[in-house]
Design a protein around this motif. Sequence first.
Motif, short mmCIF file in Angstrom:
data_model
loop_
_atom_site.label_atom_id
_atom_site.label_comp_id
_atom_site.label_asym_id
_atom_site.label_seq_id
_atom_site.Cartn_x
_atom_site.Cartn_y
_atom_site.Cartn_z
N LEU A 1 -9.54 -0.77 -0.12
CA LEU A 1 -8.43 -0.37 -0.98
C LEU A 1 -8.81 -0.48 -2.45
O LEU A 1 -9.57 -1.37 -2.83
N ARG B 1 -8.62 2.02 7.27
CA ARG B 1 -7.61 2.84 6.61
C ARG B 1 -6.85 3.70 7.62
O ARG B 1 -5.67 3.96 7.47
N SER C 1 -5.44 2.08 -7.15
CA SER C 1 -4.67 3.33 -7.05
C SER C 1 -4.07 3.54 -5.65
O SER C 1 -3.19 4.37 -5.49
N ASP C 2 -4.54 2.79 -4.65
CA ASP C 2 -3.98 2.88 -3.30
C ASP C 2 -2.69 2.08 -3.15
O ASP C 2 -1.98 2.23 -2.15
N THR D 1 0.86 -1.19 0.00
CA THR D 1 0.00 0.00 0.00
C THR D 1 0.89 1.24 0.00
O THR D 1 1.87 1.29 0.74
N ARG D 2 0.56 2.19 -0.84
CA ARG D 2 1.32 3.44 -0.88
C ARG D 2 1.19 4.16 0.46
O ARG D 2 0.11 4.22 1.03
N ALA E 1 -1.57 6.70 0.47
CA ALA E 1 -2.88 6.25 0.01
C ALA E 1 -3.98 6.97 0.78
O ALA E 1 -3.81 7.37 1.93
#
Length: 176
Positions: free
Chosen positions: A145, A82, A148-149, A65-66, A69
């Motif tokens: 998620l 999150r 793009s996350d 995961t970035r 995010a």
Amino acid sequence: MPANPAAAAAAAGYVERRTEDGVTIVVFSGDFDRVQAAFNIAIGAASSGMPVTMFFTFWGLDVITRPDARRIGRDPLRTAFRWLKPGGATRLPLSRFNFLGLGPILMRRLMGDFKMPTVDDMLALARSLDVKIVACTITMGVMGLTESDLIEGIDSFAGVATYLNDARNRSINLFI
């Protein structure tokens, strides 16, 4: 007892499945030390020429995961996930002796003293060795998620059937 058990099995209609050298690893844990172990095995196997698939699911998704995010999910429960588990390889807790977040900092420092690679370094090395990185889509939905996350370079977004297809033909299957 038949002289050739394989021939007897084939005659009876049983099909012998060939297993290739290769490794599949389910990365279920988001704990720093367990993730390090998963990457050590993956990189060692890939360095030996074995095909390797790493299937990231549940807390293991934190690794890919970035760090930046989004923190807002589709509903309050996913938003809570999150916020509680923001993700990113540099935010992984230790499985033991986490000490409110101080444990991983001390462990990274100790590992740096011994010139050991970080989780980010190991992820980059695994990619350079063609380790296949798979993100579990079902868990992504549960955790709120989206693609793009996650970091760039994920080979596929798939479910357990994709993992099982790889695992069925590999000689080593691990759950970490």
